[in-house]
Scaffold this active site. Structure first.
Site, PDB file in Angstrom:
ATOM      1  N   LEU A 120      51.229  38.164  36.562  1.00 13.82           N
ATOM      2  CA  LEU A 120      50.956  36.888  37.236  1.00 13.82           C
ATOM      3  C   LEU A 120      50.582  35.820  36.225  1.00 13.82           C
ATOM      4  O   LEU A 120      50.879  34.654  36.400  1.00 13.82           O
ATOM      5  CB  LEU A 120      49.825  37.055  38.262  1.00 13.82           C
ATOM      6  CG  LEU A 120      50.156  37.911  39.484  1.00 13.82           C
ATOM      7  CD1 LEU A 120      48.936  38.085  40.368  1.00 13.82           C
ATOM      8  CD2 LEU A 120      51.307  37.312  40.275  1.00 13.82           C
ATOM      9  N   GLY A 121      49.884  36.226  35.169  1.00 14.50           N
ATOM     10  CA  GLY A 121      49.455  35.228  34.191  1.00 14.50           C
ATOM     11  C   GLY A 121      48.971  35.873  32.912  1.00 14.50           C
ATOM     12  O   GLY A 121      48.677  37.056  32.852  1.00 14.50           O
ATOM     13  N   ASP A 125      37.002  24.874  33.613  1.00 15.45           N
ATOM     14  CA  ASP A 125      38.464  24.966  33.457  1.00 15.45           C
ATOM     15  C   ASP A 125      39.167  24.594  34.751  1.00 15.45           C
ATOM     16  O   ASP A 125      40.162  25.207  35.142  1.00 15.45           O
ATOM     17  CB  ASP A 125      38.859  26.383  33.018  1.00 15.45           C
ATOM     18  CG  ASP A 125      40.297  26.443  32.502  1.00 15.45           C
ATOM     19  OD1 ASP A 125      40.828  27.564  32.329  1.00 15.45           O
ATOM     20  OD2 ASP A 125      40.882  25.361  32.303  1.00 15.45           O
ATOM     21  N   LYS A 183      42.623  41.305  36.912  1.00 19.00           N
ATOM     22  CA  LYS A 183      42.437  40.680  35.602  1.00 19.00           C
ATOM     23  C   LYS A 183      41.881  41.726  34.642  1.00 19.00           C
ATOM     24  O   LYS A 183      40.921  42.422  34.959  1.00 19.00           O
ATOM     25  CB  LYS A 183      41.483  39.490  35.679  1.00 19.00           C
ATOM     26  CG  LYS A 183      41.242  38.844  34.315  1.00 19.00           C
ATOM     27  CD  LYS A 183      40.292  37.653  34.373  1.00 19.00           C
ATOM     28  CE  LYS A 183      40.973  36.356  34.616  1.00 19.00           C
ATOM     29  NZ  LYS A 183      40.125  35.179  34.258  1.00 19.00           N
ATOM     30  N   PHE A 238      42.589  35.794  26.170  1.00 15.00           N
ATOM     31  CA  PHE A 238      42.033  37.126  25.852  1.00 15.00           C
ATOM     32  C   PHE A 238      42.503  38.211  26.806  1.00 15.00           C
ATOM     33  O   PHE A 238      42.112  39.347  26.667  1.00 15.00           O
ATOM     34  CB  PHE A 238      40.508  37.073  25.922  1.00 15.00           C
ATOM     35  CG  PHE A 238      39.901  36.076  24.986  1.00 15.00           C
ATOM     36  CD1 PHE A 238      39.267  34.949  25.469  1.00 15.00           C
ATOM     37  CD2 PHE A 238      40.004  36.251  23.618  1.00 15.00           C
ATOM     38  CE1 PHE A 238      38.719  34.014  24.601  1.00 15.00           C
ATOM     39  CE2 PHE A 238      39.454  35.322  22.739  1.00 15.00           C
ATOM     40  CZ  PHE A 238      38.816  34.203  23.241  1.00 15.00           C
ATOM     41  N   GLY A 239      43.298  37.825  27.815  1.00 20.58           N
ATOM     42  CA  GLY A 239      43.655  38.881  28.766  1.00 20.58           C
ATOM     43  C   GLY A 239      44.802  38.467  29.661  1.00 20.58           C
ATOM     44  O   GLY A 239      45.465  37.467  29.407  1.00 20.58           O
ATOM     45  N   LYS A 240      44.996  39.262  30.706  1.00 16.99           N
ATOM     46  CA  LYS A 240      46.116  38.963  31.593  1.00 16.99           C
ATOM     47  C   LYS A 240      45.713  39.218  33.041  1.00 16.99           C
ATOM     48  O   LYS A 240      44.702  39.854  33.320  1.00 16.99           O
ATOM     49  CB  LYS A 240      47.323  39.824  31.204  1.00 16.99           C
ATOM     50  CG  LYS A 240      47.068  41.314  31.224  1.00 16.99           C
ATOM     51  CD  LYS A 240      48.299  42.050  30.702  1.00 16.99           C
ATOM     52  CE  LYS A 240      48.266  43.544  30.883  1.00 16.99           C
ATOM     53  NZ  LYS A 240      47.161  44.243  30.251  1.00 16.99           N
ATOM     54  N   VAL A 241      46.522  38.695  33.955  1.00 14.80           N
ATOM     55  CA  VAL A 241      46.326  38.947  35.382  1.00 14.80           C
ATOM     56  C   VAL A 241      47.631  39.532  35.913  1.00 14.80           C
ATOM     57  O   VAL A 241      48.702  38.981  35.657  1.00 14.80           O
ATOM     58  CB  VAL A 241      45.961  37.657  36.155  1.00 14.80           C
ATOM     59  CG1 VAL A 241      45.885  37.931  37.654  1.00 14.80           C
ATOM     60  CG2 VAL A 241      44.628  37.098  35.654  1.00 14.80           C
TER      61      VAL A 241
HETATM   62  C1  LIG Z   1      41.681  37.230  30.889  1.00 16.59           C
HETATM   63  C2  LIG Z   1      41.716  35.927  31.007  1.00 16.59           C
HETATM   64  C3  LIG Z   1      42.734  35.199  31.790  1.00 16.59           C
HETATM   65  C4  LIG Z   1      44.012  35.706  32.029  1.00 16.59           C
HETATM   66  C5  LIG Z   1      44.926  34.930  32.749  1.00 16.59           C
HETATM   67  F1  LIG Z   1      46.156  35.398  33.008  1.00 16.59           F
HETATM   68  C6  LIG Z   1      44.579  33.647  33.221  1.00 16.59           C
HETATM   69  C7  LIG Z   1      45.590  32.808  33.943  1.00 16.59           C
HETATM   70  N1  LIG Z   1      45.816  33.341  35.330  1.00 16.59           N
HETATM   71  C8  LIG Z   1      44.677  33.037  36.212  1.00 16.59           C
HETATM   72  C9  LIG Z   1      44.932  33.555  37.612  1.00 16.59           C
HETATM   73  C10 LIG Z   1      46.220  33.014  38.214  1.00 16.59           C
HETATM   74  C11 LIG Z   1      46.138  31.487  38.448  1.00 16.59           C
HETATM   75  C12 LIG Z   1      44.953  31.114  39.235  1.00 16.59           C
HETATM   76  N2  LIG Z   1      44.061  30.823  39.831  1.00 16.59           N
HETATM   77  N3  LIG Z   1      46.516  33.658  39.517  1.00 16.59           N
HETATM   78  C13 LIG Z   1      45.630  34.330  40.311  1.00 16.59           C
HETATM   79  C14 LIG Z   1      46.378  34.742  41.429  1.00 16.59           C
HETATM   80  C15 LIG Z   1      45.903  35.468  42.624  1.00 16.59           C
HETATM   81  N4  LIG Z   1      44.590  35.786  42.744  1.00 16.59           N
HETATM   82  O1  LIG Z   1      46.720  35.772  43.503  1.00 16.59           O
HETATM   83  C16 LIG Z   1      47.693  34.279  41.217  1.00 16.59           C
HETATM   84  N5  LIG Z   1      48.735  34.491  42.101  1.00 16.59           N
HETATM   85  C17 LIG Z   1      50.032  34.174  41.779  1.00 16.59           C
HETATM   86  O2  LIG Z   1      50.353  33.685  40.708  1.00 16.59           O
HETATM   87  O3  LIG Z   1      50.917  34.495  42.757  1.00 16.59           O
HETATM   88  C18 LIG Z   1      52.300  34.242  42.500  1.00 16.59           C
HETATM   89  N6  LIG Z   1      47.757  33.611  40.040  1.00 16.59           N
HETATM   90  C19 LIG Z   1      47.346  33.295  37.240  1.00 16.59           C
HETATM   91  F2  LIG Z   1      47.485  34.654  37.162  1.00 16.59           F
HETATM   92  C20 LIG Z   1      47.064  32.742  35.859  1.00 16.59           C
HETATM   93  C21 LIG Z   1      43.300  33.151  33.007  1.00 16.59           C
HETATM   94  C22 LIG Z   1      42.389  33.926  32.304  1.00 16.59           C
HETATM   95  O4  LIG Z   1      41.118  33.459  32.116  1.00 16.59           O
END
Ligand SMILES: C=Cc1cc(F)c(CN2CC[C@](CC#N)(n3cc(C(N)=O)c(NC(=O)OC)n3)[C@H](F)C2)cc1O
Length: 303
Positions: free
Chosen positions: A29-30, A151, A56, A34-37
């Protein structure tokens, strides 16, 4: 407890503890510094009908400092309960508890940055202002719990459905110590400088009013439907003298902000909305409108 004959003790299961064995990765997802989701399915029954969750985790094998960042984020999220804040679901530890993952609810529509450009023609001004109002309601609640987000941007606001948005990521959120009214950051490598207020750029000091500045930039993104061509990065860089390269950007950015330059009024953005943005971008944090004031103003615009 002594049970009557034939009664088996009910296994008390903590619903916020997820077993790594039943967590299956589906998609990315992202990616953060320092990490990923990741999108995962939690399927304890193994019938392929488990729930989808956003997970995450840290990239590296949880070096001390990083692990404590994620630990702090987990401790923050488990205390937050609000309609406009993404729900914390729990944690999952692996490698014998050495590293921990944060489990959140999954919003498949993604962030405003993904969603708005695709839905430009179905999203009128009223709906944009409704999203803005909900972000302020979530941020006002966050501030009431003495947290500073640090942020706030369209990329970190998730779309639940076409009438509800939630603040979705708390990777840089800090809690203000009881007595202090701001948070001082030590190291900041890849900071979202074009969403940062002057006091953050110059003194590394974050006030609740610094989040209001970032909200103003988020409102600008909303009014431009998060179109990449009019993103704050692109527009600010055009405003900076002689197209400075990387590290000079910060100094040049502070100069133009001190000189009073701000992001321009987006095309077809009403003056009433642009003047709200400008009140978020007062140089002195003490002169900036607060989230409660933004809520009142947005509710009035929505009448
Ligand atoms: C370890 C540190 C770190 C790692 C990262 F990847 C990010 C960046 N990340 C943040 C979470 C994010 C965007 C938001 N809000 N997101 C959450 C959902 C959900 N809960 O469903 C989702 N859904 C989605 O994209 O559906 C198609 N996106 C997207 F992953 C980017 C930030 C960080 O600090």
């Amino acid at each position: 407890p002594v049970l009557p004959p034939g009664r088996v003790p009910i296994q008390e299961v903590d619903p916020t503890v997820f077993d790594i064995r039943f967590l299956r990765k589906i998609d990315d997802l992202g990616e953060g510094q320092f990490g990923k989701v990741e999108l995962c399915q939690y399927d304890p029954r193994g019938d392929g009908r488990g729930e989808l969750v956003a997970v995450k985790s840290l990239k590296s094998n949880g070096k001390g400092q990083l692990a404590c960042h994620l630990r702090r984020e987990i401790d923050t999220m488990r205390e937050l309960y609000h309609h406009n804040i993404v729900k914390y679901k729990g944690v999952c530890s692996e490698e014998g508890g050495r590293t921990t993952k944060l489990i959140m609810e999954y919003l498949p529509a993604g962030s405003l940055k993904d969603y708005l450009p695709k839905r430009k023609h179905q999203t009128d001004l009223k709906r944009l202002l409704n999203y803005a109002l909900q972000i302020c309601q979530g941020m006002d609640y966050l501030g009431s719990q003495r947290f500073i987000h640090r942020d706030l941007a369209a990329r970190n606001v998730l779309v639940e459905n076409e009438s509800t948005v939630k603040i979705g990521d708390f990777g840089l959120t800090k809690s203000m110590k009881e007595d202090k009214s701001y948070y001082t950051v030590k190291e900041e490598t890849f900071s979202p400088v074009f969403w940062y207020a002057p006091e953050c750029l110059m003194d590394c000091k974050f006030y609740p009013a610094s989040d209001v500045w970032s909200f103003g930039v988020t409102l600008y993104e909303l009014m431009t439907y998060c179109e990449p061509s009019s993103s704050p990065n692109t527009v600010y860089k055009e405003m900076l003298p002689n197209k400075t390269n990387g590290q000079m950007t910060l100094t040049r950015l502070v100069e133009v902000l001190i000189a009073g330059s701000r992001l321009p009024c987006p095309p077809r953005c009403p003056d009433t909305v642009y003047s709200l943005m400008r009140r978020c971008w007062e140089y002195d944090p003490a002169n900036r409108i607060q989230f409660k004031g933004l809520i009142t103003e947005l509710e009035t615009l929505l009448d």
